[in-house]
Design an enzyme around this catalytic site. Sequence first.
Site, PDB file in Angstrom:
ATOM      1  N   SER A  95      15.743   2.335  -3.419  1.00 28.85           N
ATOM      2  CA  SER A  95      16.057   3.235  -2.317  1.00 28.85           C
ATOM      3  C   SER A  95      15.229   2.890  -1.076  1.00 28.85           C
ATOM      4  O   SER A  95      15.322   1.780  -0.555  1.00 28.85           O
ATOM      5  CB  SER A  95      15.859   4.682  -2.762  1.00 28.85           C
ATOM      6  N   ASP A 214      26.574   6.486  -6.683  1.00 28.90           N
ATOM      7  CA  ASP A 214      25.366   6.819  -5.938  1.00 28.90           C
ATOM      8  C   ASP A 214      25.709   7.875  -4.894  1.00 28.90           C
ATOM      9  O   ASP A 214      26.480   7.628  -3.972  1.00 28.90           O
ATOM     10  CB  ASP A 214      24.830   5.552  -5.254  1.00 28.90           C
ATOM     11  N   HIS A 243      22.272   7.182  -8.271  1.00 27.65           N
ATOM     12  CA  HIS A 243      21.221   6.642  -7.412  1.00 27.65           C
ATOM     13  C   HIS A 243      19.951   6.334  -8.210  1.00 27.65           C
ATOM     14  O   HIS A 243      19.318   5.303  -8.008  1.00 27.65           O
ATOM     15  CB  HIS A 243      20.910   7.642  -6.299  1.00 27.65           C
TER      16      HIS A 243
END
Length: 263
Positions: A95, A214, A243
């Site tokens: 991320s 995600d 995610h």
Amino acid sequence: MQTITVKDGTQIYYKDWGTGQPIVFHHGWPLSADDWDVQMMFFLQHGYRVIAHDRRGHGRSTQTATGNDMDTYAMDVAELTTKLELRNAVHVGHSTGGGEVARYVARHGKGRVAKAVLISSVCPVMLKSEKNPDGTPMEVFDSIRDGTANHPFYGFNRPGAKVSQGIRDNWWRQAMMGGIKAQYDCIKAFSETDFTEDLQKIDVPTFVMQGDDDQIVPYADAAPLAAKLLKNGSLKIYLGFPHGMATTNAEQLNADLLAFIES
């Protein structure tokens, strides 16, 4: 605790276990190095040296009021890798940590980095604009700024999802350790920073991984575009994965990471 003090006086906490080829893990917002514990144990048992740090303002690092931006995050990593004398390292980012990896490798990684991995990464750019019409609207990030507690990574809101209270509690614990100012500023850093030029500069083998479910970083505007910008990139999309797949689907992710690193 193991820390280094960087140029502006900020203390950066890190873990450094084992010997062998180093793997450096870069966590997502608003978490800490602890989010990589499963991966660190796995690769430690496979003979690697594993390192993870708490980004400034997060976890056990200094709760910074300034420097909460991608350029400074990357410089902090550069100081850490210099201090630890890391070479031939693999940098793995999830991320926001994926953006940090891209900026670090592009600007500071020459001669130090062997490979890179971007997992559910914010690259190349999240925010919707004229140049990025399929990006995420500013209102979404404004709502995160307004109340991060209502936007967990591990929401378990899909039909049939297996709820893990342990994962929820661990994520909450990590988030509560950080500084609110730094976490607030980091939202701008991960949502508005454009990593296009960074990706274009990276010449080491880079593995781009993302789940097509995600809900934080829409995959169609992320992983496929990032992979195309890389000189030596490979892409894998995981059907139905979320995610936080490095946690929820760690067994498969770890196996694929190991295969890439050893290839």
